[in-house]
Design a protein around this motif. Structure first.
Motif, mmCIF file in Angstrom:
data_model
loop_
_atom_site.group_PDB
_atom_site.id
_atom_site.type_symbol
_atom_site.label_atom_id
_atom_site.label_comp_id
_atom_site.label_asym_id
_atom_site.label_seq_id
_atom_site.Cartn_x
_atom_site.Cartn_y
_atom_site.Cartn_z
ATOM 1 N N SER A 44 6.365 3.869 20.557
ATOM 2 C CA SER A 44 6.212 5.310 20.480
ATOM 3 C C SER A 44 6.875 6.029 21.649
ATOM 4 O O SER A 44 7.305 7.186 21.511
ATOM 5 C CB SER A 44 4.723 5.682 20.407
ATOM 6 N N SER A 45 7.014 5.375 22.798
ATOM 7 C CA SER A 45 7.632 6.010 23.968
ATOM 8 C C SER A 45 9.128 6.227 23.797
ATOM 9 O O SER A 45 9.734 6.990 24.559
ATOM 10 C CB SER A 45 7.398 5.152 25.217
ATOM 11 N N PHE A 46 9.735 5.544 22.799
ATOM 12 C CA PHE A 46 11.187 5.597 22.632
ATOM 13 C C PHE A 46 11.594 6.441 21.431
ATOM 14 O O PHE A 46 12.698 6.292 20.899
ATOM 15 C CB PHE A 46 11.748 4.172 22.500
ATOM 16 N N ALA A 47 10.703 7.340 21.007
ATOM 17 C CA ALA A 47 10.992 8.170 19.838
ATOM 18 C C ALA A 47 12.155 9.123 20.087
ATOM 19 O O ALA A 47 12.915 9.453 19.175
ATOM 20 C CB ALA A 47 9.753 8.956 19.428
ATOM 21 N N SER A 48 12.315 9.579 21.304
ATOM 22 C CA SER A 48 13.368 10.542 21.630
ATOM 23 C C SER A 48 14.571 9.841 22.245
ATOM 24 O O SER A 48 14.427 8.866 22.979
ATOM 25 C CB SER A 48 12.834 11.595 22.609
ATOM 26 N N LYS A 49 15.771 10.367 21.940
ATOM 27 C CA LYS A 49 16.983 9.830 22.546
ATOM 28 C C LYS A 49 17.300 10.493 23.886
ATOM 29 O O LYS A 49 18.308 10.169 24.520
ATOM 30 C CB LYS A 49 18.172 9.972 21.600
ATOM 31 N N ASN A 50 16.465 11.426 24.309
ATOM 32 C CA ASN A 50 16.672 12.080 25.599
ATOM 33 C C ASN A 50 16.250 11.147 26.726
ATOM 34 O O ASN A 50 15.113 10.656 26.755
ATOM 35 C CB ASN A 50 15.861 13.380 25.679
ATOM 36 N N ASP A 51 17.150 10.902 27.648
ATOM 37 C CA ASP A 51 16.903 9.958 28.731
ATOM 38 C C ASP A 51 16.205 10.678 29.881
ATOM 39 O O ASP A 51 16.837 11.353 30.695
ATOM 40 C CB ASP A 51 18.218 9.338 29.202
ATOM 41 N N THR A 52 14.893 10.526 29.939
ATOM 42 C CA THR A 52 14.131 11.176 31.010
ATOM 43 C C THR A 52 13.871 10.248 32.185
ATOM 44 O O THR A 52 13.289 10.660 33.187
ATOM 45 C CB THR A 52 12.769 11.655 30.464
ATOM 46 N N ASN A 53 14.298 8.982 32.043
ATOM 47 C CA ASN A 53 14.073 7.984 33.088
ATOM 48 C C ASN A 53 12.588 7.788 33.397
ATOM 49 O O ASN A 53 12.213 7.437 34.517
ATOM 50 C CB ASN A 53 14.833 8.354 34.373
ATOM 51 N N GLY A 207 14.670 1.938 13.548
ATOM 52 C CA GLY A 207 15.645 1.037 14.152
ATOM 53 C C GLY A 207 16.249 1.599 15.417
ATOM 54 O O GLY A 207 16.402 0.896 16.426
ATOM 55 N N ALA A 208 16.592 2.884 15.382
ATOM 56 C CA ALA A 208 17.151 3.528 16.572
ATOM 57 C C ALA A 208 16.131 3.530 17.701
ATOM 58 O O ALA A 208 16.469 3.322 18.878
ATOM 59 C CB ALA A 208 17.581 4.957 16.232
ATOM 60 N N ARG A 209 14.855 3.753 17.366
ATOM 61 C CA ARG A 209 13.783 3.765 18.360
ATOM 62 C C ARG A 209 13.675 2.394 19.039
ATOM 63 O O ARG A 209 13.604 2.304 20.276
ATOM 64 C CB ARG A 209 12.471 4.135 17.669
ATOM 65 N N VAL A 210 13.688 1.335 18.242
ATOM 66 C CA VAL A 210 13.575 -0.011 18.806
ATOM 67 C C VAL A 210 14.799 -0.361 19.637
ATOM 68 O O VAL A 210 14.690 -0.978 20.708
ATOM 69 C CB VAL A 210 13.352 -1.041 17.682
ATOM 70 N N MET A 211 15.989 0.047 19.180
ATOM 71 C CA MET A 211 17.197 -0.264 19.927
ATOM 72 C C MET A 211 17.234 0.444 21.279
ATOM 73 O O MET A 211 17.822 -0.062 22.237
ATOM 74 C CB MET A 211 18.440 0.085 19.100
ATOM 75 N N ARG A 212 16.606 1.616 21.382
ATOM 76 C CA ARG A 212 16.509 2.264 22.696
ATOM 77 C C ARG A 212 15.664 1.412 23.639
ATOM 78 O O ARG A 212 16.005 1.228 24.814
ATOM 79 C CB ARG A 212 15.911 3.660 22.542
ATOM 80 N N GLY A 213 14.564 0.897 23.101
ATOM 81 C CA GLY A 213 13.733 0.025 23.917
ATOM 82 C C GLY A 213 14.467 -1.237 24.318
ATOM 83 O O GLY A 213 14.361 -1.699 25.463
ATOM 84 N N ILE A 214 15.243 -1.820 23.393
ATOM 85 C CA ILE A 214 15.987 -3.033 23.701
ATOM 86 C C ILE A 214 17.058 -2.755 24.751
ATOM 87 O O ILE A 214 17.283 -3.569 25.665
ATOM 88 C CB ILE A 214 16.591 -3.625 22.419
ATOM 89 N N ASN A 219 18.311 -3.526 30.893
ATOM 90 C CA ASN A 219 18.744 -2.720 32.050
ATOM 91 C C ASN A 219 20.012 -1.936 31.752
ATOM 92 O O ASN A 219 20.878 -1.757 32.621
ATOM 93 C CB ASN A 219 18.940 -3.609 33.284
ATOM 94 N N LEU A 220 20.112 -1.459 30.513
ATOM 95 C CA LEU A 220 21.229 -0.639 30.078
ATOM 96 C C LEU A 220 20.733 0.787 29.844
ATOM 97 O O LEU A 220 19.525 1.010 29.717
ATOM 98 C CB LEU A 220 21.819 -1.203 28.773
ATOM 99 N N PRO A 221 21.644 1.771 29.785
ATOM 100 C CA PRO A 221 21.208 3.135 29.475
ATOM 101 C C PRO A 221 20.499 3.201 28.125
ATOM 102 O O PRO A 221 20.775 2.415 27.212
ATOM 103 C CB PRO A 221 22.529 3.927 29.451
ATOM 104 N N LEU A 222 19.604 4.160 27.990
ATOM 105 C CA LEU A 222 18.780 4.304 26.795
ATOM 106 C C LEU A 222 19.599 4.302 25.516
ATOM 107 O O LEU A 222 19.252 3.652 24.526
ATOM 108 C CB LEU A 222 17.982 5.605 26.887
ATOM 109 N N ASN A 223 20.726 5.022 25.490
ATOM 110 C CA ASN A 223 21.545 5.188 24.283
ATOM 111 C C ASN A 223 22.791 4.303 24.284
ATOM 112 O O ASN A 223 23.769 4.609 23.607
ATOM 113 C CB ASN A 223 21.940 6.661 24.141
ATOM 114 N N HIS A 224 22.714 3.196 25.004
ATOM 115 C CA HIS A 224 23.883 2.328 25.163
ATOM 116 C C HIS A 224 24.455 1.861 23.821
ATOM 117 O O HIS A 224 25.678 1.811 23.653
ATOM 118 C CB HIS A 224 23.503 1.104 26.006
#
Length: 385
Positions: A44-53, A207-214, A219-224
Motif C-alpha cells: 500500500s505504501s507504493f501506490a503513488s509514483k511520486n518519489d517522496t523518499n 503490477g506497477a505498485r509492486v515494481m516500485r517496491g522491487i 536500491n534503485l529509484p522508485l520509477n526505475h
C-alpha cells in the motif's frame, strides 16, 4: 543452493514443519508443507509514483529478502477489491462450464497460422485449450486454459510496422504473430470480456505498485523500471484444473495439472480459488529430491492476498540475486472440487529491448515471448477430457 542451506536462510519467513505426500505427483515424491508459509508483503505504501523518499524500510527489506531467498511472496495492499478478484474467478468458471462445442469455436489451435479464421479474430497462443494441449517437460498438462494477451491498438507502432507495405522488410523483429493478434472473446458470454478487461486494468496498477517496491528493494529509484513496462504486453491465463482420483494421477502421457517450471517473464500474480489447498507447490531446492512448500490462498485482515513470484527476466537483470523459483500445480484430489485460477503476467513492453541471459544478444521482449509460446502447445493428436 542445497535445500538445508536455503531453509536456514528463509527460516524467518517460512515454517519448517514438513510431511511426505507421495500421491499428489505423477513422477516424484513431494515434501510438502500444508500451511500458508510465504512471506506477506504490504504494498500500500507504493501506490503513488511520486518519489517522496519516505518509504518503510522494514517492508523494503522484507521484500528484498523474499525475492532473494524465496522468489515467491503474498502481496497485500495491492489495491484490487475482493469483489473483483472473486468475480473474475466466477466468470472464468462460467466460461469453462460452456458447452465444449462453444469453447472449441475459440480454440487457440485454430489461430496458429493466422490472426483470423472465418469471422473470428484470434492470434498465436490466444484462446481456448482443452485438457492436454499445454505441454510442460514433454508431458501434457492436466488443465483447460483460455489465454489472453495484450491487444495492440490498430495504430500502435509495434503493429503498424507489420503492415503490407513493410512485408518484404527482412529487418523487422520476429514477433509479428504476437503484435497483430486479437483475443477471440466468446460472443456467447460478453460478461467474460467485460470482467477480464476490468481485472486487467486493476492488475496493471497492482503490477506497477509492486515494481516500485522491487525497484526500491534493489536500491534503485522508485520509477526505475517504469519505461520498460509502461506499455506492458500483459498476459492472462484463465485455467481450470479438474479434480481427479489419486489412482488416475500417474500417467505416461500426462503430468501435473501444470508441470514444474519457472515463469519466463517478469512478474506473476496468481488469483486462485480460496478453497484451493495443496495445489500450487513452490520448490525450495535445486537438488534431485524435490522439496516444496504449498502456496495456498490466504486472506489477511479481510483482504485477499495475491500470490506473486519473480520470473526469469527479472532474475536475470538482477544477476540472479532475485530467484525465479520453479513451481508446479497439482490437480485437486476428489472429492475436492476443481481449481480455477487467473494468473496475471505483468510483462515488459513488446518492443522493450533487453538481455535474457548471458549467452544470447539483446532482443525485443516480443521476440523472446513468441519463441516461448511457440513451444508451449501440442495440438497434434490431442486427447481431450
Amino acid at each position: 543452493m542445497r535445500s538445508s542451506a536455503l531453509l536456514k536462510q528463509i527460516a524467518p519467513l517460512v515454517s519448517r514443519t514438513w510431511y511426505r505426500l507421495s500421491s499428489v505427483t505423477a513422477h516424484s515424491e513431494l515434501l510438502l508443507h500444508t500451511d500458508p508459509v510465504l512471506p506477506v508483503i504490504d504494498f500500500s505504501s507504493f501506490a503513488s509514483k511520486n518519489d517522496t523518499n519516505d518509504y518503510p524500510r522494514d517492508i523494503i527489506e522484507k521484500l528484498a529478502n523474499a525475492c532473494e531467498h524465496v522468489g515467491f511472496f503474498y502481496a497485500i495492499g495491492h489495491g484490487i477489491s475482493n469483489e473483483l478478484l472473486q468475480r473474475t474467478l466466477s466468470v472464468t468458471r462460467q466460461l469453462f462450464n460452456l458447452d465444449s462445442k462453444i469453447k472449441n469455436q475459440y480454440a487457440s489451435r485454430s489461430f496458429v497460422n493466422s490472426p483470423k479464421v472465418g469471422n473470428l479474430l484470434g492470434g498465436l497462443g490466444r484462446g481456448y485449450q482443452s485438457v492436454g494441449e499445454n505441454v510442460t517437460n514433454s508431458l501434457r498438462d492436466r488443465h483447460e486454459g483460455f489465454d489472453l494477451y495484450r491487444e495492440l491498438d490498430t495504430n500502435h507502432p509495434a503493429r503498424l510496422q507489420f503492415n503490407k507495405k513493410n512485408s518484404s522488410n527482412k529487418n523487422l523483429p520476429d514477433y509479428r504473430e504476437m503484435a497483430i493478434g486479437w483475443n477471440p472473446w466468446p460472443k456467447e458470454f460478453p460478461l467474460f470480456k467485460e470482467t477480464i478487461n476490468e481485472y486487467k486494468s486493476e492488475m496493471l496498477q497492482a503490477g506497477a505498485r509492486v515494481m516500485r517496491g522491487i525497484a526500491l528493494s534493489l536500491n534503485l529509484p522508485l520509477n526505475h523500471f517504469e519505461s520498460t513496462f509502461n506499455d506492458s504486453f500483459w498476459v492472462i491465463r484463465c485455467i481450470r484444473y479438474p479434480s481427479v482420483y489419486p489412482e488416475d494421477m500417474k500417467s505416461p502421457e500426462y503430468g501435473h495439472g501444470c508441470g514444474e517450471h519457472a515463469d519466463y517473464g517478469w512478474l506473476t500474480f496468481v488469483n486462485q480459488d480460496l478453497d484451493s489447498r495443496n495445489c500450487l507447490h513452490v520448490r525450495t531446492n535445486d537438488t534431485s529430491k524435490a522439496t516444496y512448500v504449498s502456496a495456498d490462498p490466504i486472506v489477511v485482515e479481510e483482504q485477499i492476498a495475491l500470490t506473486c513470484n519473480i520470473g526469469d527476466i527479472l532474475a536475470f537483470i538482477t544477476k540472479n540475486k532475485y530467484r525465479s523459483t520453479r513451481h508446479c500445480v497439482v490437480n485437486p484430489v476428489k472429492p475436492a472440487r476443481e481449481r480455477v485460477s487467473t494468473p496475471f503476467f505483468f510483462e515488459p513492453n513488446i518492443d522493450a529491448k533487453l538481455r535474457i541471459n548471458d549467452t544470447t544478444p539483446e532482443c525485443y521482449y516480443g521476440e523472446y515471448l513468441i519463441n516461448k509460446v511457440r513451444n508451449n502447445f501440442n495440438y497434434d493428436n490431442n486427447q481431450t477430457q
